[in-house]
Design a protein around this motif. Structure first.
Motif, short mmCIF file in Angstrom:
data_model
loop_
_atom_site.label_atom_id
_atom_site.label_comp_id
_atom_site.label_asym_id
_atom_site.label_seq_id
_atom_site.Cartn_x
_atom_site.Cartn_y
_atom_site.Cartn_z
N GLY A 84 -27.93 24.17 83.36
CA GLY A 84 -28.26 23.58 82.07
C GLY A 84 -28.11 22.08 82.07
N PHE A 85 -27.04 21.60 82.69
CA PHE A 85 -26.78 20.16 82.73
C PHE A 85 -27.83 19.46 83.59
N THR A 86 -28.15 20.07 84.72
CA THR A 86 -29.17 19.48 85.61
C THR A 86 -30.48 19.29 84.86
N TRP A 87 -30.88 20.32 84.11
CA TRP A 87 -32.14 20.21 83.34
C TRP A 87 -32.04 19.19 82.23
N THR A 88 -30.85 19.10 81.60
CA THR A 88 -30.66 18.12 80.53
C THR A 88 -30.90 16.71 81.05
N LEU A 89 -30.54 16.49 82.32
CA LEU A 89 -30.75 15.17 82.90
C LEU A 89 -32.16 15.02 83.46
N PHE A 115 -25.27 10.36 80.21
CA PHE A 115 -26.29 10.03 79.20
C PHE A 115 -26.51 8.53 79.13
N PHE A 156 -21.59 22.79 79.52
CA PHE A 156 -22.07 22.69 80.90
C PHE A 156 -20.93 22.51 81.90
N MET A 181 -20.00 13.53 80.93
CA MET A 181 -21.30 13.79 80.34
C MET A 181 -21.84 12.53 79.66
N PRO A 183 -35.58 14.72 80.54
CA PRO A 183 -35.91 13.40 79.99
C PRO A 183 -36.41 12.43 81.06
#
Lengths: 97, 274
Positions: A68-73, B29, B18, B25, A76
């Motif tokens: 999930g985190f990999t996709w979040t980065l 960002f 996550f 995190m 975008p």
């Protein structure tokens, strides 16, 4: 020294050698220019993206983050940056990259 | 707050989405937004570089110095700078690795090397800027229309021919060998040396502006990184993270430091190679 699940120092040095080799190839291509500029340009861009992958995946540990985190980065990055470049390079002029 | 609060209720900022801590995190960002900023800069550079392709100075013809070696050495110096930054990225990742094993001594050593690498890189960049600002000994002519012409001394072979007077070169390969045209172009022309925000003896001033802005903005990131790394390094020496029970702070500045290296990989390609 205990080895954690992120791979030991061996992997770190392997990535270092890969980055060094790719950079050496880029510099050699830049100095000797064995092929046409058009091919050279895209070779540089592809090699750079490969280098970027190794830095982000291994040095910045994204490979070991949750999916999930990999996709979040990744999403975008892969949506906004090409979009930004598209607007900049095609809409701002009649320039075709 | 941070890792300690994972057992607290969601409403009080507990849990780790996550499986990444809040600090890590948020660093990610921030880096994501920073990546967009740099994409904008490099995209704008690429736009100008191809729009003014005929008169755009190529970095390999501008940055040709290497300390201790005479003559033109294109790309060699910037390759060395790239190597220094990759190397300091490796020492950083080694510091993070040993931090996970709670090995204070090794973390301190590798953090120290990382700080050193950053300082060497900044010094190299200052050296490159200095050469760019000072320019060549012979300089160039800035013509009345603002374009740049290189003066080629009499007797130098130009396109297989030698002339007994100085000829002009416009852009990278357009030679002016007709004496009347040379005289016309030279009227109102000015001698310029080196590059700054207004003039650039190597070609379009925009090239200098982009160079100062992009490498300057990256250099500022390196400077900030060195500062953060130094603070963390001192904390490691004082045993702050040993007492805290984890070396997550090393990981967080590590992310920032790798990002600086990552940006340089792109600057290297788009500024010096393409």
């Amino acid at each position: 020294m205990s080895h954690d699940k992120h791979g030991g120092t061996k992997q770190i040095w392997l990535v270092f050698w890969i980055l060094l080799a790719l950079t050496t190839v880029e510099v050699a291509l830049g100095i000797y220019k064995p092929v046409s500029y058009e091919i050279l340009k895209w070779t540089f861009i592809i090699l750079t993206l490969v280098k970027a992958y190794y830095i982000v995946a291994y040095f910045m540990h994204v490979k070991h983050e949750t999916k999930g985190f990999t996709w979040t980065l990744a999403l975008p990055t892969f949506i906004l940056i090409p979009y930004l470049l598209f607007i900049l390079l095609t809409e701002a002029s009649d320039l075709i990259l | 707050m941070g890792v300690e609060s994972t057992t607290e209720s969601v409403w009080r900022g507990g849990v780790k989405p996550f499986k990444a801590s809040y600090g890590k995190m948020m660093m990610w960002f921030f880096l994501l937004t920073d990546a967009l900023t740099f994409s904008g800069f490099l995209g704008a550079y690429g736009f100008s570089r191809f729009k003014y392709a005929e008169t755009w100075p190529l970095a390999e013809n501008v940055f040709t110095h290497f300390p201790g070696i005479h003559g033109d050495q294109p790309l060699l110096y910037v390759a060395l700078m790239t190597f220094i930054l990759i190397m300091s990225s490796v020492t950083m990742v080694l510091a993070v690795h040993h931090g996970k094993n709670m090995d204070t001594k090794k973390v301190a050593w590798w953090m120290g090397f990382t700080v050193l690498g950053g300082i060497i890189f900044l010094g190299s960049q200052a050296w490159e800027w200095m050469h760019f600002i000072h320019g060549t000994a012979e300089g160039a002519l800035q013509l009345a229309d603002g374009s740049i012409a290189k003066v080629i001394a009499a007797g130098t072979e130009v396109m297989g021919q030698k002339y007994n007077f100085d000829v002009l070169r416009l852009g990278t390969e357009k030679f002016i060998t007709d004496p009347t045209t040379i005289a016309t172009l030279s009227t109102g022309a000015e001698h310029v040396y080196g590059a700054n925000m207004l003039v650039n003896e190597y070609g379009l001033p925009q090239f200098a502006n982009f160079f100062f802005f992009i490498t300057g903005f990256h250099g500022f990131h390196v400077f900030t990184g060195v500062l953060l790394n130094t603070i963390v390094f001192i904390n490691v020496l004082f045993g702050t993270y040993e007492k805290r029970g984890h070396y997550e702070m090393v990981e967080k500045v590590g992310l920032y430091w790798h990002f600086v290296d990552l940006v340089w990989v792109f600057v290297f390609t788009f500024f010096y190679l393409v």
